[in-house]
Design a protein around this motif. Structure first.
Motif, PDB file in Angstrom:
ATOM      1  N   VAL A 315       0.877  -1.265  -0.055  1.00 47.48           N
ATOM      2  CA  VAL A 315       0.068  -0.147  -0.017  1.00 47.48           C
ATOM      3  C   VAL A 315       0.866   1.153  -0.026  1.00 47.48           C
ATOM      4  N   GLN A 316       0.429   2.073  -0.730  1.00 49.50           N
ATOM      5  CA  GLN A 316       1.643   3.324  -1.160  1.00 49.50           C
ATOM      6  C   GLN A 316       0.735   4.563  -1.521  1.00 49.50           C
ATOM      7  N   ALA A 317       1.428   5.530  -1.278  1.00 49.59           N
ATOM      8  CA  ALA A 317       1.050   6.958  -1.959  1.00 49.59           C
ATOM      9  C   ALA A 317       1.828   7.196  -2.923  1.00 49.59           C
ATOM     10  N   PRO A 318       1.614   6.847  -4.197  1.00 48.31           N
ATOM     11  CA  PRO A 318       2.508   6.710  -5.376  1.00 48.31           C
ATOM     12  C   PRO A 318       3.187   7.844  -5.696  1.00 48.31           C
ATOM     13  N   ARG A 319       2.084   8.789  -6.218  1.00 52.28           N
ATOM     14  CA  ARG A 319       2.710   9.993  -7.005  1.00 52.28           C
ATOM     15  C   ARG A 319       1.732  11.070  -7.142  1.00 52.28           C
ATOM     16  N   PRO A 320       2.141  12.406  -7.462  1.00 55.52           N
ATOM     17  CA  PRO A 320       1.080  13.326  -7.749  1.00 55.52           C
ATOM     18  C   PRO A 320      -0.017  12.933  -8.679  1.00 55.52           C
ATOM     19  N   GLY A 321      -1.257  13.051  -8.267  1.00 51.07           N
ATOM     20  CA  GLY A 321      -2.191  12.650  -9.109  1.00 51.07           C
ATOM     21  C   GLY A 321      -2.940  11.345  -9.004  1.00 51.07           C
ATOM     22  N   VAL A 322      -2.424  10.685  -8.127  1.00 52.62           N
ATOM     23  CA  VAL A 322      -2.693   9.044  -7.946  1.00 52.62           C
ATOM     24  C   VAL A 322      -2.972   9.078  -6.604  1.00 52.62           C
ATOM     25  N   ALA A 323      -4.054   8.405  -6.264  1.00 53.57           N
ATOM     26  CA  ALA A 323      -4.538   8.118  -4.727  1.00 53.57           C
ATOM     27  C   ALA A 323      -3.978   7.025  -4.084  1.00 53.57           C
ATOM     28  N   VAL A 324      -3.925   7.132  -2.519  1.00 53.37           N
ATOM     29  CA  VAL A 324      -3.242   6.102  -1.976  1.00 53.37           C
ATOM     30  C   VAL A 324      -3.978   4.684  -2.158  1.00 53.37           C
ATOM     31  N   GLY A 325      -3.218   3.805  -2.691  1.00 52.35           N
ATOM     32  CA  GLY A 325      -3.744   2.513  -3.148  1.00 52.35           C
ATOM     33  C   GLY A 325      -2.896   1.337  -3.084  1.00 52.35           C
ATOM     34  N   VAL A 326      -3.244  -0.029  -3.530  1.00 51.51           N
ATOM     35  CA  VAL A 326      -2.457  -1.236  -3.266  1.00 51.51           C
ATOM     36  C   VAL A 326      -2.102  -1.620  -4.723  1.00 51.51           C
ATOM     37  N   SER A 327      -0.896  -1.961  -4.838  1.00 55.30           N
ATOM     38  CA  SER A 327      -0.117  -1.904  -5.967  1.00 55.30           C
ATOM     39  C   SER A 327       0.882  -3.374  -5.842  1.00 55.30           C
ATOM     40  N   PRO A 328       1.457  -3.688  -6.843  1.00 54.24           N
ATOM     41  CA  PRO A 328       2.460  -4.751  -6.815  1.00 54.24           C
ATOM     42  C   PRO A 328       3.720  -4.246  -6.318  1.00 54.24           C
ATOM     43  N   LEU A 329       4.291  -5.246  -5.610  1.00 55.04           N
ATOM     44  CA  LEU A 329       5.634  -4.837  -4.926  1.00 55.04           C
ATOM     45  C   LEU A 329       6.591  -4.080  -5.713  1.00 55.04           C
ATOM     46  N   ALA A 330       6.686  -4.697  -7.051  1.00 58.19           N
ATOM     47  CA  ALA A 330       7.630  -4.076  -7.787  1.00 58.19           C
ATOM     48  C   ALA A 330       7.124  -2.959  -8.756  1.00 58.19           C
ATOM     49  N   SER A 331       6.255  -2.132  -8.208  1.00 58.20           N
ATOM     50  CA  SER A 331       5.816  -0.959  -8.939  1.00 58.20           C
ATOM     51  C   SER A 331       6.809  -0.008  -9.293  1.00 58.20           C
ATOM     52  N   TYR A 332       7.886  -0.033  -8.481  1.00 56.85           N
ATOM     53  CA  TYR A 332       9.123   0.907  -8.780  1.00 56.85           C
ATOM     54  C   TYR A 332      10.310   0.238  -8.560  1.00 56.85           C
ATOM     55  N   PRO A 333      11.783   0.404  -9.114  1.00 60.06           N
ATOM     56  CA  PRO A 333      12.796  -0.531  -8.848  1.00 60.06           C
ATOM     57  C   PRO A 333      13.077  -0.472  -7.455  1.00 60.06           C
ATOM     58  N   VAL A 334      13.097  -1.855  -6.934  1.00 57.96           N
ATOM     59  CA  VAL A 334      13.105  -2.020  -5.533  1.00 57.96           C
ATOM     60  C   VAL A 334      14.499  -1.822  -5.057  1.00 57.96           C
ATOM     61  N   LEU A 335      14.897  -1.083  -3.883  1.00 57.08           N
ATOM     62  CA  LEU A 335      16.184  -1.135  -3.361  1.00 57.08           C
ATOM     63  C   LEU A 335      16.303  -1.851  -2.242  1.00 57.08           C
ATOM     64  N   GLY A 336      15.223  -2.225  -1.302  1.00 58.28           N
ATOM     65  CA  GLY A 336      15.503  -3.244  -0.306  1.00 58.28           C
ATOM     66  C   GLY A 336      14.454  -2.913   0.786  1.00 58.28           C
ATOM     67  N   ALA A 337      14.382  -3.640   1.775  1.00 58.93           N
ATOM     68  CA  ALA A 337      13.299  -3.716   2.756  1.00 58.93           C
ATOM     69  C   ALA A 337      13.814  -3.493   3.995  1.00 58.93           C
TER      70      ALA A 337
END
Length: 349
Positions: A315-337
């Motif tokens: 669950v994340q606040a992705p970027r301007p213009g997009v509401a808080v939502g659930v998305s795949p873990l790999a939505s962006y390039p993963v650095l780590g956890a």
């Protein structure tokens, strides 16, 4: 993330009025630019905006702490000045007593000339105690003056630092707004067909990245949250549908690290405000060990963060213009956890 670019284009005018300075007219898009190039440009611009936002957030956090420090020093300085006033009053009183009781003869001469040596010794003891009190008062007065001067210097330095941070804060705010204006200008040049093509390409990229994580065994297996992690997930999920707004921590809107920091704050475990602070200061774990409530950090410079909720999703606040939502873990390039707490897991539903 799929389909979000279409919504962004529809809201570009309102966003520009609400957040940005008026945007000048732009030329029509270059017909030779491919969809892939347009997507790359947009992703780069969004990343630069988020980098600027996280820098702004970090400065805002420092500014808040600095204002508290200035307030604390001002309070200590006021108390020190009152103490100094009291010490000076005591010193003045003892000086008057010394003047009023002066006889011109030292205590040893009075003792030798006294007709009643025992009484003279008693008086000498009193005189000695008065002398020691004067010495203590002078010492206290000197120490209080030194503390007052040190506090005054510290307060001036702290205020100078606050003013510097405030100036940085304003410049960084302007930087974020300028970068958002660039995104809006680019979106305004795109046709509905281009936007649809970009959204489709973006979604295919995310799907492929998610599959690569699964093939590599990096996606976590089913795990339960810790008690605090369960509370953090519930808070974050309660924010679904609220808008992304840079520099905010709720309750009406969030940026990426504003959502994760507030979720863990409400879970009873305060964490750093920014994604970079969360990456630097929280315990790092492999992706395969993720459990709900843990945080996934993105991009080489840790400028985006989301909360893992299970089943390979965040669950994340992705970027301007997009509401808080659930998305795949790999939505962006993963650095780590990272894991905000080390409590044992329990089945929290």
């Amino acid at each position: 993330m799929s389909g979000t670019l279409l919504r962004l284009a529809c809201t570009a005018a309102m966003a520009a009025q609400a957040v940005l300075a008026p945007v000048p007219a732009v030329a029509a898009p270059d017909p030779q630019r491919s969809v892939a190039q347009l997507l790359t440009d947009l992703q780069q611009m969004y990343r630069q905006t988020e980098q600027a936002t996280e820098t702004y957030n970090a400065t805002a956090e420092k500014l808040t702490r600095q204002r508290a420090e200035v307030s604390r020093l001002d309070g200590e300085l006021a108390r020190s000045r009152l103490a100094l006033q009291g010490s000076r009053t005591d010193a003045g009183r003892l000086a008057r007593q010394q003047y009023q009781n002066a006889t011109g003869l030292g205590p040893y001469v009075r003792l030798l000339l006294a007709s009643d040596p025992e009484r003279a010794l008693d008086e000498g003891h009193v005189i000695g105690e008065l002398a020691r009190e004067r010495a203590r008062t002078v010492s206290r007065l000197t120490a209080t003056e030194k503390r007052r001067d040190a506090l005054a210097r510290a307060a001036r330095t702290a205020l100078d630092t606050q003013l510097t941070l405030a100036d940085q804060h304003k410049k960084q705010r302007d930087d974020v707004q300028a970068k958002l204006a660039g995104v809006e200008r680019l979106l305004a040049t795109l046709t509905p067909d281009q936007l649809a093509a970009i959204a489709g390409l973006e979604q295919r990229g995310v799907t492929a990245a998610q599959q690569r994580l699964g093939t590599a065994g990096a996606l976590p297996t089913s795990r339960t949250a810790s008690p605090a992690g369960g509370r953090a997930v519930r808070y974050a999920m309660d924010q679904l549908g609220k808008p992304y707004q840079w520099g905010t921590q709720g309750p009406d809107s969030y940026d990426c690290s504003g959502l994760t920091s507030q979720a863990w704050e409400h879970a009873g475990t305060p964490i750093p405000r920014t994604s970079q602070g969360q990456w630097e200061r929280l315990t790092r774990i492999p992706l395969s060990a993720l459990r709900p409530g843990d945080l996934v950090v993105y991009f080489p410079d840790a400028t985006h963060v989301a909360m893992y909720v299970g089943d390979g999703k965040v669950v994340q606040a992705p970027r301007p213009g997009v509401a808080v939502g659930v998305s795949p873990l790999a939505s962006y390039p993963v650095l780590g956890a990272v894991r905000p707490d080390q409590a044992p897991a329990t089945d929290v539903r």
